[in-house]
Design a protein around this motif. Structure first.
Motif, mmCIF file in Angstrom:
data_model
loop_
_atom_site.group_PDB
_atom_site.id
_atom_site.type_symbol
_atom_site.label_atom_id
_atom_site.label_comp_id
_atom_site.label_asym_id
_atom_site.label_seq_id
_atom_site.Cartn_x
_atom_site.Cartn_y
_atom_site.Cartn_z
ATOM 1 N N LEU A 220 6.482 8.399 -7.160
ATOM 2 C CA LEU A 220 5.063 8.170 -6.869
ATOM 3 C C LEU A 220 4.806 6.808 -6.216
ATOM 4 O O LEU A 220 3.654 6.454 -5.968
ATOM 5 N N ASP A 221 5.894 6.060 -5.972
ATOM 6 C CA ASP A 221 5.765 4.740 -5.362
ATOM 7 C C ASP A 221 4.831 3.847 -6.175
ATOM 8 O O ASP A 221 3.896 3.247 -5.646
ATOM 9 N N ALA B 202 -5.339 -5.603 -6.932
ATOM 10 C CA ALA B 202 -4.454 -4.504 -6.523
ATOM 11 C C ALA B 202 -5.254 -3.209 -6.379
ATOM 12 O O ALA B 202 -5.070 -2.451 -5.416
ATOM 13 N N GLU C 11 -3.264 8.932 -4.269
ATOM 14 C CA GLU C 11 -2.818 9.393 -2.954
ATOM 15 C C GLU C 11 -1.667 10.378 -3.067
ATOM 16 O O GLU C 11 -1.251 10.976 -2.076
ATOM 17 N N THR C 12 -1.126 10.522 -4.273
ATOM 18 C CA THR C 12 0.060 11.358 -4.453
ATOM 19 C C THR C 12 -0.302 12.627 -5.227
ATOM 20 O O THR C 12 -1.418 12.764 -5.730
ATOM 21 N N ILE D 108 0.859 -1.173 0.000
ATOM 22 C CA ILE D 108 0.000 0.000 0.000
ATOM 23 C C ILE D 108 0.901 1.231 0.000
ATOM 24 O O ILE D 108 1.815 1.332 0.815
ATOM 25 N N ARG D 109 0.640 2.127 -0.939
ATOM 26 C CA ARG D 109 1.480 3.335 -0.990
ATOM 27 C C ARG D 109 1.436 4.063 0.353
ATOM 28 O O ARG D 109 0.368 4.258 0.920
ATOM 29 N N GLY D 110 2.612 4.449 0.837
ATOM 30 C CA GLY D 110 2.668 5.128 2.119
ATOM 31 C C GLY D 110 2.898 4.163 3.270
ATOM 32 O O GLY D 110 3.015 4.567 4.416
ATOM 33 N N ASN E 26 -0.616 0.096 -16.205
ATOM 34 C CA ASN E 26 -1.907 0.796 -16.250
ATOM 35 C C ASN E 26 -1.742 2.222 -16.785
ATOM 36 O O ASN E 26 -2.612 2.738 -17.497
ATOM 37 N N ARG F 170 -5.901 -1.380 -2.612
ATOM 38 C CA ARG F 170 -5.460 -0.018 -2.309
ATOM 39 C C ARG F 170 -6.623 0.905 -2.017
ATOM 40 O O ARG F 170 -6.439 2.009 -1.505
ATOM 41 N N LEU G 240 2.728 -2.938 -12.234
ATOM 42 C CA LEU G 240 1.311 -2.996 -12.593
ATOM 43 C C LEU G 240 0.758 -1.582 -12.770
ATOM 44 O O LEU G 240 0.035 -1.296 -13.732
ATOM 45 N N LEU H 253 -5.213 -10.009 -10.926
ATOM 46 C CA LEU H 253 -4.166 -9.254 -10.245
ATOM 47 C C LEU H 253 -4.447 -7.754 -10.308
ATOM 48 O O LEU H 253 -4.328 -7.029 -9.314
ATOM 49 N N ARG H 254 -4.870 -7.320 -11.471
ATOM 50 C CA ARG H 254 -5.166 -5.895 -11.666
ATOM 51 C C ARG H 254 -6.337 -5.467 -10.775
ATOM 52 O O ARG H 254 -6.283 -4.441 -10.098
#
Lengths: 379, 81
Positions: free
Chosen positions: B36-37, A281, B20-21, A252-254, B45, A285, B41, A277-278
């Protein structure tokens, strides 16, 4: 009332998301229940029509209690005893894991409430909940939205709570599970060449990532070596699982991590795996995972290769008994017959539970993963 | 399309990929994956979103040219009318 772990004895029905007369399809979310682990979306695993609802919202009932009557298309009736009640072998350790399974659970709120709040950019903290133990329900969010006017900033997942849950699960894992570790280096040249040729003829949205090849290879190897696919619980010990549901670690970002299941990995085509998977994900998130995705993983696959890490030695996610780690694909000089060639290689590791398997079997399993990746066209 | 229009498009799609960024505030020469982490995938996208939005089909062999904001704008400028 579904069981979401061996430690769960009862749950409170928070709200119905389907009403009598509504058509139901396999996989629909029909209700939200509140457990000690937080609010969980309950899925239905049959087609039919929502009939009489036997339990009113805000009622606490024991696990196994029928919640509603589902009327079948052929007129037969079935009591809504969600699949989770009959599924996984009892994660005795599910209690500490559960908060991870319910991202954002620091604030008690139903998934429907979270979804509505997120869609409108409404922060849940500070909202008064009218559900069980103060849980924020959809009606609370709607009331706030109608009164508030301009939306607040989006809150997102509660990463602090997620970190707490990861800490609890991993501490328990390291305390209770005697890990052993193995590593092997896999020549990825055939897999990457096949992938490049396949993707060259495809539009970007239809292309595949190396991750789907490795996931499928692990799934195929598990079919041959089932001792790495299942759950270990005291006092019963290890129980192998027939379906192969690979928990796929998603960062998870952050900060934070979830490992929801891709169900029946070995039976999916590569395109289906990519789509799963897409979707997974994106929902992970967004904090929109389902109960089955959180309780079903029979093994975990984790990769940190994209972050430049060449080897990853994982910590087993109890009650699972193995985790496969995949590193960065890097060019390396390797011996090929009687020559030295530079080829793309990937370190694959296995952390496994020594109560269930030993290094000999683990090495055979890793070799099987390697072998599958040498014949990507057969995956 | 002008460079400004392309830059706006790229930032908008990056914003969709990583909401989130703040994609508009990153160093235009920084590696997008780190700034941007985003993972492979997310990046795929992003490439797919550019294809849908601008009609530019980026082959895998060109991915490296779009790893920064400036790089992406330069690349797309050569592929759009």
């Amino acid at each position: 009332m579904p069981s979401l772990g061996a430690d769960m004895e009862a749950g409170t029905l928070v709200e119905w998301l389907k009403q009598p007369g509504d058509k139901l399809h396999h996989g629909d979310i029909i209700a939200v229940v509140e457990t000690e682990k937080g609010a969980i979306e309950v899925e239905i695993f049959m087609d039919g029509i929502m009939g009489r609802q036997l339990i009113a919202p805000h009622t606490k009932v024991p696990v196994g209690t029928p919640l509603a009557i589902i009327e079948g298309v052929a007129g037969e009736q079935a009591k809504a005893a969600p699949k989770a009640a009959e599924a996984p072998p009892a994660p005795a350790v599910s209690k500490p894991i559960a908060p991870t399974a319910a991202p954002g659970a620091a604030i008690r709120a139903t998934p429907a409430a979270r979804k509505a709040a997120a869609a409108r950019g409404l922060a849940l903290d500070g909202l008064a909940g009218t559900g069980p133990e103060g849980a924020i329900q959809l009606a609370d969010v709607e009331r706030e939205l109608s009164a508030a006017g301009a939306p607040a900033a989006r809150k997102g997942l509660d990463l602090d709570k997620m970190r707490h849950a990861i800490a609890a699960a991993m501490t328990r894992s390291k305390r209770d599970i005697p890990h052993y570790y193995l590593a092997t280096t896999i020549d990825m040249s055939r897999a990457l060449a096949w992938l490049a040729a396949t993707n060259a003829a495809r539009a970007p949205e239809a292309r595949l990532l190396p991750a789907v090849l490795t996931l499928k290879a692990v799934a195929a190897a598990l079919r041959r070596y089932p001792k790495f696919n299942g759950f270990y619980n005291d006092p019963g010990g290890f129980v192998a699982r027939e379906p192969i549901h690979i928990g796929t670690a998603i960062a998870i970002r952050g900060g934070g991590l979830v490992s929801p299941a891709i169900h029946d990995c070995d039976r999916l085509s590569l395109d289906e795996l990519m789509a799963k998977l897409r979707d997974l994900a994106a929902r992970a998130r967004d904090g929109r995972l389902r109960s089955s995705e959180l309780t079903d993983p029979t093994i975990t696959v984790s990769s940190l290769g994209e972050r430049g890490v060449e080897s990853l030695y994982g910590v087993i996610y109890p009650p699972q008994v193995a985790i496969v780690g995949l590193g960065k694909i890097v060019p390396r000089p390797i011996a090929v017959e009687d020559k030295i060639e530079v080829r793309p290689v990937m370190a694959a590791t296995l952390a496994a539970d020594h109560r269930v398997s030993d290094g000999h079997l683990g090495s055979l399993f890793l070799n099987a993963v390697d072998a599958r990746l040498q014949e990507p066209e057969k995956l | 399309m002008t460079d400004t229009e392309l830059r706006i498009s790229v930032i908008a799609e990056l914003g969709n990929i990583a909401p989130e960024t703040d994609a508009g505030s990153i160093d235009p020469d920084a590696d997008l994956r780190e700034a941007l982490d985003i993972d492979s995938l997310d990046f795929l996208n992003f490439i797919a979103a550019l294809h849908k939005r601008l009609g530019v089909e980026v082959p895998e062999s060109d991915y490296a040219k779009l790893l920064t904001l400036n790089g992406a704008v330069r690349y797309l400028a050569t592929k759009t009318p």
